[in-house]
Scaffold this motif. Structure first.
Motif, PDB file in Angstrom:
ATOM      1  N   PRO A 107       0.806  -1.236   0.000  1.00 23.02           N
ATOM      2  CA  PRO A 107       0.000   0.000   0.000  1.00 23.02           C
ATOM      3  C   PRO A 107       0.833   1.277   0.000  1.00 23.02           C
ATOM      4  N   GLU A 108       1.903   1.322   0.812  1.00 21.96           N
ATOM      5  CA  GLU A 108       2.690   2.549   0.900  1.00 21.96           C
ATOM      6  C   GLU A 108       3.383   2.852  -0.426  1.00 21.96           C
ATOM      7  N   LEU A 109       3.997   1.825  -1.016  1.00 22.25           N
ATOM      8  CA  LEU A 109       4.678   2.024  -2.288  1.00 22.25           C
ATOM      9  C   LEU A 109       3.680   2.319  -3.407  1.00 22.25           C
ATOM     10  N   ARG A 110       2.537   1.654  -3.354  1.00 17.11           N
ATOM     11  CA  ARG A 110       1.519   1.865  -4.382  1.00 17.11           C
ATOM     12  C   ARG A 110       1.065   3.315  -4.400  1.00 17.11           C
ATOM     13  N   GLU A 111       0.887   3.904  -3.234  1.00 18.11           N
ATOM     14  CA  GLU A 111       0.452   5.297  -3.175  1.00 18.11           C
ATOM     15  C   GLU A 111       1.499   6.243  -3.738  1.00 18.11           C
ATOM     16  N   LEU A 112       2.776   5.860  -3.630  1.00 19.42           N
ATOM     17  CA  LEU A 112       3.841   6.684  -4.185  1.00 19.42           C
ATOM     18  C   LEU A 112       3.929   6.545  -5.704  1.00 19.42           C
ATOM     19  N   LEU A 113       3.675   5.337  -6.220  1.00 19.28           N
ATOM     20  CA  LEU A 113       3.887   5.050  -7.629  1.00 19.28           C
ATOM     21  C   LEU A 113       2.697   5.387  -8.523  1.00 19.28           C
ATOM     22  N   LEU A 114       1.497   5.229  -7.990  1.00 21.29           N
ATOM     23  CA  LEU A 114       0.313   5.367  -8.835  1.00 21.29           C
ATOM     24  C   LEU A 114       0.175   6.722  -9.520  1.00 21.29           C
ATOM     25  N   PRO A 115       0.433   7.849  -8.849  1.00 24.12           N
ATOM     26  CA  PRO A 115       0.277   9.135  -9.556  1.00 24.12           C
ATOM     27  C   PRO A 115       1.149   9.248 -10.801  1.00 24.12           C
ATOM     28  N   ALA A 116       2.410   8.822 -10.709  1.00 23.06           N
ATOM     29  CA  ALA A 116       3.295   8.893 -11.866  1.00 23.06           C
ATOM     30  C   ALA A 116       2.849   7.929 -12.956  1.00 23.06           C
ATOM     31  N   LEU A 117       2.419   6.724 -12.566  1.00 24.04           N
ATOM     32  CA  LEU A 117       1.948   5.759 -13.555  1.00 24.04           C
ATOM     33  C   LEU A 117       0.736   6.291 -14.305  1.00 24.04           C
ATOM     34  N   ARG A 118      -0.241   6.817 -13.557  1.00 23.98           N
ATOM     35  CA  ARG A 118      -1.448   7.340 -14.202  1.00 23.98           C
ATOM     36  C   ARG A 118      -1.103   8.506 -15.133  1.00 23.98           C
ATOM     37  N   SER A 119      -0.228   9.380 -14.668  1.00 20.32           N
ATOM     38  CA  SER A 119       0.151  10.539 -15.476  1.00 20.32           C
ATOM     39  C   SER A 119       0.874  10.109 -16.746  1.00 20.32           C
ATOM     40  N   ASP A 120       1.786   9.146 -16.632  1.00 21.53           N
ATOM     41  CA  ASP A 120       2.536   8.700 -17.806  1.00 21.53           C
ATOM     42  C   ASP A 120       1.630   7.998 -18.809  1.00 21.53           C
ATOM     43  N   PHE A 121       0.743   7.141 -18.322  1.00 16.62           N
ATOM     44  CA  PHE A 121      -0.177   6.471 -19.245  1.00 16.62           C
ATOM     45  C   PHE A 121      -1.101   7.486 -19.918  1.00 16.62           C
ATOM     46  N   ALA A 122      -1.486   8.524 -19.184  1.00 16.22           N
ATOM     47  CA  ALA A 122      -2.306   9.574 -19.785  1.00 16.22           C
ATOM     48  C   ALA A 122      -1.523  10.298 -20.874  1.00 16.22           C
ATOM     49  N   TRP A 123      -0.229  10.517 -20.647  1.00 14.53           N
ATOM     50  CA  TRP A 123       0.615  11.172 -21.671  1.00 14.53           C
ATOM     51  C   TRP A 123       0.686  10.301 -22.913  1.00 14.53           C
ATOM     52  N   VAL A 124       0.884   9.010 -22.722  1.00 14.45           N
ATOM     53  CA  VAL A 124       0.944   8.079 -23.856  1.00 14.45           C
ATOM     54  C   VAL A 124      -0.381   8.079 -24.621  1.00 14.45           C
ATOM     55  N   ASP A 125      -1.488   8.023 -23.888  1.00 11.79           N
ATOM     56  CA  ASP A 125      -2.806   7.976 -24.533  1.00 11.79           C
ATOM     57  C   ASP A 125      -3.109   9.250 -25.314  1.00 11.79           C
ATOM     58  N   ALA A 126      -2.630  10.380 -24.792  1.00 10.52           N
ATOM     59  CA  ALA A 126      -2.930  11.671 -25.426  1.00 10.52           C
ATOM     60  C   ALA A 126      -1.981  12.000 -26.577  1.00 10.52           C
ATOM     61  N   TYR A 127      -0.896  11.249 -26.691  1.00 12.02           N
ATOM     62  CA  TYR A 127       0.097  11.559 -27.726  1.00 12.02           C
ATOM     63  C   TYR A 127      -0.508  11.458 -29.123  1.00 12.02           C
ATOM     64  N   ARG A 128      -0.280  12.459 -29.929  1.00 11.12           N
ATOM     65  CA  ARG A 128      -0.701  12.455 -31.321  1.00 11.12           C
ATOM     66  C   ARG A 128       0.473  12.909 -32.189  1.00 11.12           C
ATOM     67  N   TYR A 129       0.758  12.136 -33.188  1.00  7.78           N
ATOM     68  CA  TYR A 129       1.843  12.476 -34.106  1.00  7.78           C
ATOM     69  C   TYR A 129       1.376  13.548 -35.083  1.00  7.78           C
ATOM     70  N   HIS A 130       2.177  14.592 -35.239  1.00 10.05           N
ATOM     71  CA  HIS A 130       1.891  15.655 -36.206  1.00 10.05           C
ATOM     72  C   HIS A 130       3.023  15.658 -37.236  1.00 10.05           C
ATOM     73  N   PRO A 131       2.705  15.387 -38.488  1.00 11.69           N
ATOM     74  CA  PRO A 131       3.754  15.271 -39.510  1.00 11.69           C
ATOM     75  C   PRO A 131       4.618  16.527 -39.610  1.00 11.69           C
ATOM     76  N   GLN A 132       5.898  16.321 -39.673  1.00 12.51           N
ATOM     77  CA  GLN A 132       6.894  17.350 -39.944  1.00 12.51           C
ATOM     78  C   GLN A 132       7.969  16.692 -40.794  1.00 12.51           C
ATOM     79  N   ARG A 133       8.910  17.472 -41.264  1.00 11.18           N
ATOM     80  CA  ARG A 133       9.982  16.859 -42.034  1.00 11.18           C
ATOM     81  C   ARG A 133      10.802  15.957 -41.104  1.00 11.18           C
TER      82      ARG A 133
END
Length: 262
Positions: free
Chosen positions: A166-192
């Motif tokens: 429980p103690e470690l989970r509470e420390l890790l979950l915010p970063a995990l949720r934030s990172d997965f949200a970043w991955v989910d929101a990522y959109r590629y925009h074409p450039q050279r």
């Protein structure tokens, strides 16, 4: 006039300053090249601190400390490409390369494009490990809406059982949720394409990022692209640490024209 409140987390992260994004102190003066290392989702800098020893002579390995984990665990875990780019640019006082694993590969790709937009010196190389090309949906996006534990398990790890405490989970979950949200929101925009060598590393047993699929990264550079297959699954940098380190250091030494073959 009252300042808008929606940008509070980004403002607090930016206020941390570029120095907070790395371990205290400056890189060794004897290092000819810096290697900035970006983590996989929920990961930290610790895994890269094992990249040390004679193999790395002349190379300073600089793991990036994203907010919300390790020494920055008390900060909001959100980050932006612009913040990471600023931190790297302020640290890069000599030739450098960028290594990104999984989420870190896409982050590194966007950082390299942001560096180009700012007309700053490009990296000697960009290592893209365990990641589909940016114009192909990330493997983690296949699990949008899934429980965090399921998404962690899909990476091929249980984080050494940390989520069961429980103690470690509470420390890790915010970063995990934030990172997965970043991955989910990522959109590629074409450039050279980038004018930077891309070096791919793929786990031969990675169920989500197949080695052949990584060859699509070649579309995103006008320079060279090389792909290495490493024994192991998605987090082969942990399970095949010596093989991965030898490949990464060897490629960088060659690109930088450093003496010594490994």
């Amino acid at each position: 006039m009252t300042a808008p409140a929606h940008d509070t987390d980004s403002s607090r992260a930016a206020a941390a300053g570029p120095g907070r994004w790395f371990a205290p102190g400056r890189p060794a003066a004897t290092a000819d090249v810096l290697l900035f290392c970006l983590p996989f989702a929920g990961g930290g800098a610790a895994v890269y601190r094992r990249w040390a020893g004679p193999l790395w002579a002349g190379i300073a390995v600089e793991p990036v400390l994203l907010p919300g984990r390790e020494s920055r665990v008390g900060e909001p875990p959100q980050f932006t490409v612009e913040q990471v780019t600023t931190a790297l640019a302020e640290r890069a006082d000599r030739p450098y390369a960028i290594y990104g694993h999984s989420m870190g590969a896409r982050l590194g790709f966007e950082v390299a494009r942001e560096l180009r937009r700012r007309a700053l010196p490009p990296p000697l190389a960009l290592y893209v490990a365990a990641s589909r090309p940016p114009d192909v949906p990330a493997a983690a996006s296949d699990l949008v809406g899934a429980d965090v534990r399921d998404r962690v398990a899909a990476l091929g790890t249980d984080l050494d059982g940390a989520l069961e405490h429980p103690e470690l989970r509470e420390l890790l979950l915010p970063a995990l949720r934030s990172d997965f949200a970043w991955v989910d929101a990522y959109r590629y925009h074409p450039q050279r394409p980038l004018d930077v060598p891309l070096i791919g590393l793929a786990g031969q047993d990675d169920p989500g990022v197949h080695p052949e699929g990584m060859r699509g990264w070649a579309r995103h550079t006008t320079a060279s692209f090389r792909l290495h297959t490493v024994a192991g699954g998605h987090l082969f940098l942990r399970t095949a640490r010596e093989e991965t380190a030898r490949l990464v250091a060897g490629e960088l030494r060659a690109l930088a024209g450093m003496d010594g073959a490994w």
